[in-house]
Design a protein around this motif. Sequence first.
Motif, short mmCIF file in Angstrom:
data_model
loop_
_atom_site.label_atom_id
_atom_site.label_comp_id
_atom_site.label_asym_id
_atom_site.label_seq_id
_atom_site.Cartn_x
_atom_site.Cartn_y
_atom_site.Cartn_z
N ASN A 113 0.82 -1.21 0.00
CA ASN A 113 0.00 0.00 0.00
C ASN A 113 0.85 1.25 0.00
OD1 ASN A 113 -2.52 -1.09 -0.15
ND2 ASN A 113 -2.93 -1.05 2.02
N SER A 114 1.93 1.25 0.79
CA SER A 114 2.78 2.43 0.86
C SER A 114 3.47 2.70 -0.47
CB SER A 114 3.83 2.27 1.97
OG SER A 114 4.77 1.27 1.64
N LYS A 115 3.84 1.63 -1.19
CA LYS A 115 4.48 1.80 -2.49
C LYS A 115 3.48 2.27 -3.54
CE LYS A 115 8.53 0.40 -1.11
NZ LYS A 115 9.67 1.36 -1.02
N VAL A 116 2.32 1.62 -3.57
CA VAL A 116 1.31 1.96 -4.57
C VAL A 116 0.83 3.40 -4.41
CG1 VAL A 116 -1.05 1.47 -5.34
CG2 VAL A 116 0.53 -0.41 -4.89
N ASN A 117 0.67 3.84 -3.17
CA ASN A 117 0.16 5.19 -2.91
C ASN A 117 1.26 6.21 -2.64
OD1 ASN A 117 -2.97 4.81 -2.62
ND2 ASN A 117 -2.06 3.10 -1.47
N HIS A 118 2.54 5.77 -2.82
CA HIS A 118 3.69 6.67 -2.67
C HIS A 118 3.70 7.37 -1.31
CE1 HIS A 118 4.33 6.00 -6.95
NE2 HIS A 118 3.09 6.39 -7.18
N VAL A 119 3.43 6.58 -0.27
CA VAL A 119 3.44 7.10 1.09
C VAL A 119 4.49 6.35 1.88
CG1 VAL A 119 2.11 7.42 3.21
CG2 VAL A 119 1.00 7.72 0.98
N GLN A 120 5.41 7.07 2.50
CA GLN A 120 6.49 6.45 3.24
C GLN A 120 6.00 5.96 4.60
OE1 GLN A 120 9.87 8.98 3.78
NE2 GLN A 120 11.14 7.40 4.74
N GLN A 302 -1.99 4.55 5.28
CA GLN A 302 -3.13 4.26 4.41
C GLN A 302 -4.27 3.57 5.14
OE1 GLN A 302 -3.39 5.42 1.26
NE2 GLN A 302 -1.50 6.44 1.83
#
Length: 305
Positions: A113-120, A302
């Motif tokens: 989820n963090s990669k797909v939504n570009h959230v660290q 997320q």
Amino acid sequence: MDPDLTDLGEQIALDPQQFIGIPLALIGAVFLSLGAQFQHRGVVKVESHTTDTLGKGLNGKQLMLLLARPSWVIGTLMLGLAIVFQLTSLYFAPLIVVQPLGAIALVITSIVNSKVNHVQLNRTSITAIVMCVGGVFLFVGVAAFTAVDKPVTERQLAVILIVLAIVLVLAGLAFAFFRRSIRAIFYVLLAGVLYGFVATLAKVIIGRIQQGEFEWLTLLCVIALLAATALGAYFVQNAYASGPPDLVIAGLTVVDPLVAVVIGIVVLGEASQAPPWAMVVFAVTGVIAVWGVFLLARSHPQTRL
């Protein structure tokens, strides 16, 4: 031979075959995580085109529309593979060894989820991941050396079926009285309980087949397994419709293993030969892993609990 070494050998119920189940369970956890991602995407798309029921759970028409969503179909196939790997792992290892490994699916879900939504991932999320992975692997590491597969008796089958029937009655009453105020967490918790019984029923069925004892009570377990799987899947789809995938996976990876492990220890006696220190480790590492899962579910960028 040294008497102390003999006593230690008697305490450790090591069966090399059990270790085959661990990588199989890990592969199943990967498919579980990816399948949840794809299914959630399909459910959200279907619900977004039927705004009159947005956030209120899925109806029959929406369930049929899911079959036309490629993402949902792909996710379903991945979940099917997850089940195959899980059942295969249960063939080789006791329930309390492989079932907790499903918690790794939450870690994978959070990272994806963090990669797909570009959230660290924040510091709290990383700490939670370490707690989850560390707790689970310590639990499984000790269980792999101390847990045992024991013959499944008709009494154990009856106890599991009776408890499942009680759970279904209580769930039905809760659904009837609180249907209008049901939230995603209800669907997640109930699905987790049902899947915990599904894993347990699968294990006892495999055990009875290995023992060459497949009678009417075992057949009843098969029917109960299929019914619990179908109902659990329905609740999961409704959870996707009313909550994020992190919440769904977090709930399933906490409740499902918790239910299965408790049954494995209390009813099936898989920890009957474990020394006292192992029981302490089970309790401590279990608490650490569960705490890590809940912390990750609450702190991940997320996740919206």
